[in-house]
Write a protein that holds these residues in place. Structure first.
Motif, PDB file in Angstrom:
ATOM      1  N   GLN A  46      32.146  63.446   5.765  1.00  0.00           N
ATOM      2  CA  GLN A  46      32.887  62.788   4.680  1.00  0.00           C
ATOM      3  C   GLN A  46      34.264  62.271   5.111  1.00  0.00           C
ATOM      4  O   GLN A  46      35.082  61.934   4.277  1.00  0.00           O
ATOM      5  CB  GLN A  46      33.045  63.717   3.465  1.00  0.00           C
ATOM      6  CG  GLN A  46      31.705  64.096   2.830  1.00  0.00           C
ATOM      7  CD  GLN A  46      31.863  64.856   1.539  1.00  0.00           C
ATOM      8  OE1 GLN A  46      32.430  65.940   1.514  1.00  0.00           O
ATOM      9  NE2 GLN A  46      31.349  64.295   0.453  1.00  0.00           N
ATOM     10  N   TYR A  47      34.501  62.206   6.421  1.00  0.00           N
ATOM     11  CA  TYR A  47      35.781  61.631   6.851  1.00  0.00           C
ATOM     12  C   TYR A  47      35.673  60.796   8.140  1.00  0.00           C
ATOM     13  O   TYR A  47      36.517  59.945   8.389  1.00  0.00           O
ATOM     14  CB  TYR A  47      36.851  62.717   7.034  1.00  0.00           C
ATOM     15  CG  TYR A  47      36.594  63.685   8.155  1.00  0.00           C
ATOM     16  CD1 TYR A  47      36.992  63.401   9.458  1.00  0.00           C
ATOM     17  CD2 TYR A  47      35.981  64.914   7.914  1.00  0.00           C
ATOM     18  CE1 TYR A  47      36.769  64.304  10.493  1.00  0.00           C
ATOM     19  CE2 TYR A  47      35.764  65.826   8.938  1.00  0.00           C
ATOM     20  CZ  TYR A  47      36.158  65.506  10.218  1.00  0.00           C
ATOM     21  OH  TYR A  47      35.936  66.407  11.231  1.00  0.00           O
ATOM     22  N   ASN A  80      38.602  63.820  -8.409  1.00  0.00           N
ATOM     23  CA  ASN A  80      40.060  63.877  -8.515  1.00  0.00           C
ATOM     24  C   ASN A  80      40.611  63.107  -7.324  1.00  0.00           C
ATOM     25  O   ASN A  80      40.790  63.652  -6.243  1.00  0.00           O
ATOM     26  CB  ASN A  80      40.552  65.320  -8.509  1.00  0.00           C
ATOM     27  CG  ASN A  80      42.057  65.423  -8.726  1.00  0.00           C
ATOM     28  OD1 ASN A  80      42.768  64.418  -8.682  1.00  0.00           O
ATOM     29  ND2 ASN A  80      42.537  66.622  -8.960  1.00  0.00           N
ATOM     30  N   ASP A  81      40.869  61.810  -7.536  1.00  0.00           N
ATOM     31  CA  ASP A  81      41.224  60.934  -6.426  1.00  0.00           C
ATOM     32  C   ASP A  81      42.552  61.321  -5.771  1.00  0.00           C
ATOM     33  O   ASP A  81      42.798  60.987  -4.614  1.00  0.00           O
ATOM     34  CB  ASP A  81      41.282  59.484  -6.901  1.00  0.00           C
ATOM     35  CG  ASP A  81      41.182  58.497  -5.737  1.00  0.00           C
ATOM     36  OD1 ASP A  81      40.222  58.621  -4.940  1.00  0.00           O
ATOM     37  OD2 ASP A  81      42.070  57.635  -5.605  1.00  0.00           O
ATOM     38  N   SER A  82      43.406  62.023  -6.497  1.00  0.00           N
ATOM     39  CA  SER A  82      44.710  62.425  -5.935  1.00  0.00           C
ATOM     40  C   SER A  82      44.588  63.623  -5.009  1.00  0.00           C
ATOM     41  O   SER A  82      45.523  63.945  -4.281  1.00  0.00           O
ATOM     42  CB  SER A  82      45.700  62.744  -7.063  1.00  0.00           C
ATOM     43  OG  SER A  82      45.257  63.877  -7.796  1.00  0.00           O
ATOM     44  N   GLN A  83      43.418  64.290  -5.035  1.00  0.00           N
ATOM     45  CA  GLN A  83      43.200  65.449  -4.163  1.00  0.00           C
ATOM     46  C   GLN A  83      41.872  65.305  -3.441  1.00  0.00           C
ATOM     47  O   GLN A  83      40.964  66.107  -3.583  1.00  0.00           O
ATOM     48  CB  GLN A  83      43.241  66.751  -4.970  1.00  0.00           C
ATOM     49  CG  GLN A  83      44.622  67.086  -5.527  1.00  0.00           C
ATOM     50  CD  GLN A  83      44.641  68.443  -6.206  1.00  0.00           C
ATOM     51  OE1 GLN A  83      43.674  68.867  -6.811  1.00  0.00           O
ATOM     52  NE2 GLN A  83      45.772  69.121  -6.086  1.00  0.00           N
ATOM     53  N   ARG A  84      41.787  64.257  -2.658  1.00  0.00           N
ATOM     54  CA  ARG A  84      40.560  64.006  -1.907  1.00  0.00           C
ATOM     55  C   ARG A  84      40.271  65.157  -0.945  1.00  0.00           C
ATOM     56  O   ARG A  84      41.161  65.612  -0.235  1.00  0.00           O
ATOM     57  CB  ARG A  84      40.670  62.704  -1.121  1.00  0.00           C
ATOM     58  CG  ARG A  84      40.659  61.474  -2.010  1.00  0.00           C
ATOM     59  CD  ARG A  84      40.447  60.216  -1.181  1.00  0.00           C
ATOM     60  NE  ARG A  84      40.266  59.045  -2.033  1.00  0.00           N
ATOM     61  CZ  ARG A  84      39.824  57.883  -1.599  1.00  0.00           C
ATOM     62  NH1 ARG A  84      39.504  57.731  -0.320  1.00  0.00           N
ATOM     63  NH2 ARG A  84      39.688  56.858  -2.419  1.00  0.00           N
ATOM     64  N   VAL A  91      32.312  65.336  -4.693  1.00  0.00           N
ATOM     65  CA  VAL A  91      30.850  65.306  -4.684  1.00  0.00           C
ATOM     66  C   VAL A  91      30.359  65.102  -3.260  1.00  0.00           C
ATOM     67  O   VAL A  91      30.851  64.240  -2.521  1.00  0.00           O
ATOM     68  CB  VAL A  91      30.323  64.171  -5.591  1.00  0.00           C
ATOM     69  CG1 VAL A  91      28.815  63.966  -5.380  1.00  0.00           C
ATOM     70  CG2 VAL A  91      30.630  64.477  -7.049  1.00  0.00           C
ATOM     71  N   LYS A  92      29.389  65.921  -2.867  1.00  0.00           N
ATOM     72  CA  LYS A  92      28.776  65.813  -1.540  1.00  0.00           C
ATOM     73  C   LYS A  92      27.267  65.904  -1.705  1.00  0.00           C
ATOM     74  O   LYS A  92      26.717  66.977  -1.921  1.00  0.00           O
ATOM     75  CB  LYS A  92      29.278  66.924  -0.615  1.00  0.00           C
ATOM     76  CG  LYS A  92      28.725  66.843   0.803  1.00  0.00           C
ATOM     77  CD  LYS A  92      29.324  67.927   1.695  1.00  0.00           C
ATOM     78  CE  LYS A  92      28.842  67.767   3.135  1.00  0.00           C
ATOM     79  NZ  LYS A  92      29.445  68.798   4.028  1.00  0.00           N
TER      80      LYS A  92
END
Length: 394
Positions: A46-47, A80-84, A91-92
Motif C-alpha cells: 500500500q505504499y 480518514n484521509d488525514s491519517q493515511r 481499507v486493505k
C-alpha cells in the motif's frame, strides 16, 4: 460440419482475444456509503506502487489496465484521509488481477481494513479465475492465521507477565509451552502453503504464495525444493526468475556460515567479527541501537542469559548501528554490559551490517554455533531461552 467448426474456432479465439488483449476491468459496486471517497489500486504494501486512483460516484468506481501476467494488487481506501496508513481506517482488500472483467460488490462499512483478520463473507469478487483460486487459498489459510495470532498473544502474555513465586522466581514454562505451540503452527502454515503450490503448480497464484514462504528457517537448500514445485513454464517466466533471484539473494539462512564484517571498538579501532567470535563457543550476535527502546528493554534479559550460560560456553557480541557514536558510548556507560561492545562503521540503517545481514529493524539477533553456523535467526525472548536450555541443560 467442417465449416461450422472453423467458424466456432474463430469466434472462440476472438472472445479470448477480447478477454485478454484489452486488459482488465475492475468494477466496484459499493453500498451504504463512501460517496465521493477516493479509491486507489496499489500493491499489497500500500505504499510502494500506486497504479491508479478513482472516486466512488453513485456507489460505483472502475479501474482499467493491463498486466503482463496475473498478479496480486490491492484495493486501498483511506477513510480518514488525514491519517493515511492508520490501521483501523485504511481499507486493505487484496485482489488477484488478471486480464479479465472483474466485479467487486461490498457494503462500505464491511470493507476489510489493515487491522482486519479476515475478509468478510459479504465481500463478493467475481470474474477472475486467478482471484477465485487466491480466495480459496486465503480461506484455507484463515484458521491457521487466526491460530497463529492467538498463540503469539498467549506466548506474549505468558512470557512478559509471568508470575513470580515467594522467592521472586518466575515460572516461564507456560511461555515456553505456548512458544512450542506457536512454532508448530508456523510449520503447519508452511506445509499448507507448500501443498497449495504443489497442487496448483502452473498457476500464478502458486508463484505468489511461494514468495510469501518464511523459508529462511528451513535452510538455503529449501530454495530449490520450493522452486521445483512450480511448473517449468512458471519457473522460467520473468516472475519465476525474479523469485529465484530474490530467494538466493537473502543474505542469511539457518545453516549458513556467519558473515564477517569490519566494525569499530570503543576506541575507534577496526575489529573484524571473525576476530571476536571464539570457535568452540555459541555466540549471540546482537544488533541494536542506543535509541531503540525494545533493544534497551531486552538488555536485562541478555544479562540473565549471559550470567547463566557464559561459563558453559555462551558469549554475546553486541553491534550498535548508532550514527552518533557518543550516544552509543553513553548508553554503554548506563547499561554496563559485561560482553563485547562494538559499533558498525556505517550510520543507522545505511550501515554495513544492516545490508550484510539483510535486517529491516532492530533489535535483530543471530545465534552462531561453535562451527560458525547460524542456528537461529530470531534469537530473542523465549526463542533464545529455549534454544539455550536445549544446548546447555538437556
Amino acid at each position: 460440419m467442417m465449416k461450422f467448426i472453423c467458424v466456432y474456432v474463430v469466434i472462440l479465439l476472438a472472445s479470448i482475444s477480447l478477454c485478454h488483449a484489452d486488459g482488465f476491468k475492475i468494477k466496484g459496486k459499493i453500498s451504504g456509503g463512501g460517496e465521493g471517497v477516493k479509491v486507489f489500486l496499489t500493491d499489497l504494501s500500500q505504499y510502494r506502487h500506486f497504479y491508479d486512483s478513482t472516486t466512488i460516484k453513485n456507489g460505483e468506481f472502475e479501474f482499467n489496465g493491463k498486466v503482463e501476467s496475473p498478479e496480486m494488487r490491492c484495493i486501498t481506501i483511506y477513510k480518514n484521509d488525514s491519517q493515511r496508513g492508520e490501521w483501523k481506517s485504511t481499507v486493505k482488500l487484496p485482489i488477484f488481477v488478471d486480464n479479465s472483467s472483474m466485479t467487486l460488490e461490498a457494503p462500505y462499512d464491511s470493507l476489510p481494513t489493515k487491522s482486519s483478520k479476515t475478509v468478510p463473507g459479504c465481500i463478493k469478487i467475481t470474474g477472475s479465475p486467478a482471484n477465485d483460486l487466491y480466495m480459496k487459498y486465503d480461506k484455507g489459510l484463515e484458521p491457521l492465521s487466526t491460530l497463529n495470532s492467538t498463540l503469539f498473544e498467549k506466548y506474549r502474555v505468558a512470557y512478559y507477565y509471568a508470575k513470580a513465586d515467594e522467592l521472586g522466581r518466575k515460572n516461564m514454562q507456560p511461555a515456553y509451552d505456548a512458544l512450542e505451540e506457536l512454532e508448530n503452527c508456523k510449520d503447519e502454515i508452511y506445509r499448507y502453503k507448500v501443498k497449495f503450490i504443489q497442487e496448483n503448480s502452473d498457476s500464478p497464484v502458486a508463484l505468489y504464495v511461494a514468495g510469501t514462504l518464511a523459508i529462511t528457517k528451513y535452510g538455503r537448500g529449501e530454495i530449490n525444493k520450493v522452486l521445483a514445485l512450480l511448473s517449468e513454464p512458471l519457473r522460467n517466466s520473468p516472475k519465476g526468475k525474479a523469485l529465484e533471484k530474490r530467494l538466493n539473494s537473502i543474505p542469511v539462512y539457518v545453516g549458513d556460515q556467519y558473515l564477517d564484517i569490519d566494525m569499530l571498538d570503543k576506541e575507534g579501532n577496526t575489529v573484524n567479527l571473525s576476530d571476536v567470535i571464539n570457535p568452540g563457543q555459541y555466540t549471540l550476535l546482537e544488533i541494536w541501537a542506543s535509541w531503540c527502546g525494545p533493544c534497551r528493554g531486552d538488555i536485562p534479559h541478555l544479562k540473565d542469559a549471559y550470567s547463566a550460560y557464559h561459563a558453559k560456553g555462551f558469549d554475546i557480541v553486541s553491534v550498535s548501528i548508532d550514527a552518533n557514536k557518543e550516544q552509543w558510548k553513553k548508553a554503554l556507560e548506563q547499561e554496563q554490559m559485561a560482553w563485547l561492545q562494538v559499533c558498525d562503521k556505517g550510520e543507522g540503517f545505511d550501515g554495513f551490517i544492516v545490508k550484510k545481514y539483510g535486517i529491516s529493524g532492530v533489535p535483530s539477533s543471530f545465534l552462531i554455533d561453535p562451527q560458525g553456523k547460524i542456528i537461529l535467526t530470531n534469537a530473542r525472548g523465549g526463542w533464545l531461552d529455549t534454544k539455550l536450555i536445549e544446548l546447555f541443560e538437556k
